[in-house]
Design an enzyme around this catalytic site. Sequence first.
Site, mmCIF file in Angstrom:
data_model
loop_
_atom_site.group_PDB
_atom_site.id
_atom_site.type_symbol
_atom_site.label_atom_id
_atom_site.label_comp_id
_atom_site.label_asym_id
_atom_site.label_seq_id
_atom_site.Cartn_x
_atom_site.Cartn_y
_atom_site.Cartn_z
ATOM 1 N N SER A 145 0.835 -1.199 0.000
ATOM 2 C CA SER A 145 0.000 0.000 0.000
ATOM 3 C C SER A 145 0.873 1.255 0.000
ATOM 4 C CB SER A 145 -0.962 -0.043 1.192
ATOM 5 O OG SER A 145 -1.990 0.896 1.048
ATOM 6 N N ASP A 221 -10.078 -5.682 -3.578
ATOM 7 C CA ASP A 221 -9.547 -4.646 -2.690
ATOM 8 C C ASP A 221 -10.490 -3.442 -2.712
ATOM 9 O OD1 ASP A 221 -7.991 -2.497 -1.587
ATOM 10 O OD2 ASP A 221 -6.156 -3.550 -2.131
ATOM 11 N N HIS A 254 -7.307 -6.092 0.679
ATOM 12 C CA HIS A 254 -6.144 -5.260 1.001
ATOM 13 C C HIS A 254 -5.397 -5.744 2.238
ATOM 14 C CE1 HIS A 254 -4.083 -1.482 0.084
ATOM 15 N NE2 HIS A 254 -4.066 -1.158 1.369
#
EC number: 3.1.2.12
Length: 274
Positions: A145, A221, A254
Amino acid sequence: MERIEHRACSGGWQDVYRHRSEVLGCEMNFAIYLPPQAAARKLPVLYWLSGLTCNEQNFITKAGAQRYAAEHGIILVAPDTSPRGDEVADAEGYDLGKGAGFYLNATEQPWAKHYRMHDYIVDELPALIEANFPATGARGISGHSMGGHGALVVALRNPGRYRSVSAFSPIVAPSQVPWGEKAFTAYLGEDRSTWLQWDASELVALASERLPLLVDQGDADDFLGGQLQPQRLQAACEVVGHPIELRMQPGYDHSYYFIASFIGDHIAHHAEAL
């Protein structure tokens, strides 16, 4: 340095150290996994950069990476995601301030004094690792991320410094999405032209080194369309012929469940280069 955690893991040792960072002007923690081979010889190092809200703990407790590092003989180093301490500037919300350093060098106040994570990751931390542990100068870098953004940008900005790079769910075009726009405005100011040197999708056009990019992204995600947009990086790479393998993984989100599912592939990718 002070060792504050020491645990046996996959035949080696999972440690956490605290040290004073001159670059950041504060005390910092970093986690280091020393696989069993480190008892006999120097080994290459894979640096892991974590995402928003994280610190040095998330990767070492959730990813299950140590078993693969032991298999391949790679040291893992996971630093914190931002400077810490009462004297360090902070902001309300999870996406700015402590836990949200974005792996850049801030130029705006009150951030510029401490938020210099790029220099910490690229220069100060590796120098510390290579001086105090059985580490060679062979380095790879990866992250998730915000940390995926950091890994890509750090590798692209520093040709010859790393032999391999990969990312999970990276923010590939931070100058074009809300997370990056908020952070860059605060840390770098209103001039968007200065943002581009911290944007992987812009940097690939200028890269003097064609280090292959391995990117894994879950198609379930929640942040895929609004914040991550990996197709921007793929398109930028295609324009200049920069090697990239973007793997869209069906059903994955995620979380660290996603990372744990594919971290073995990534460590193998780095091991081949290191």
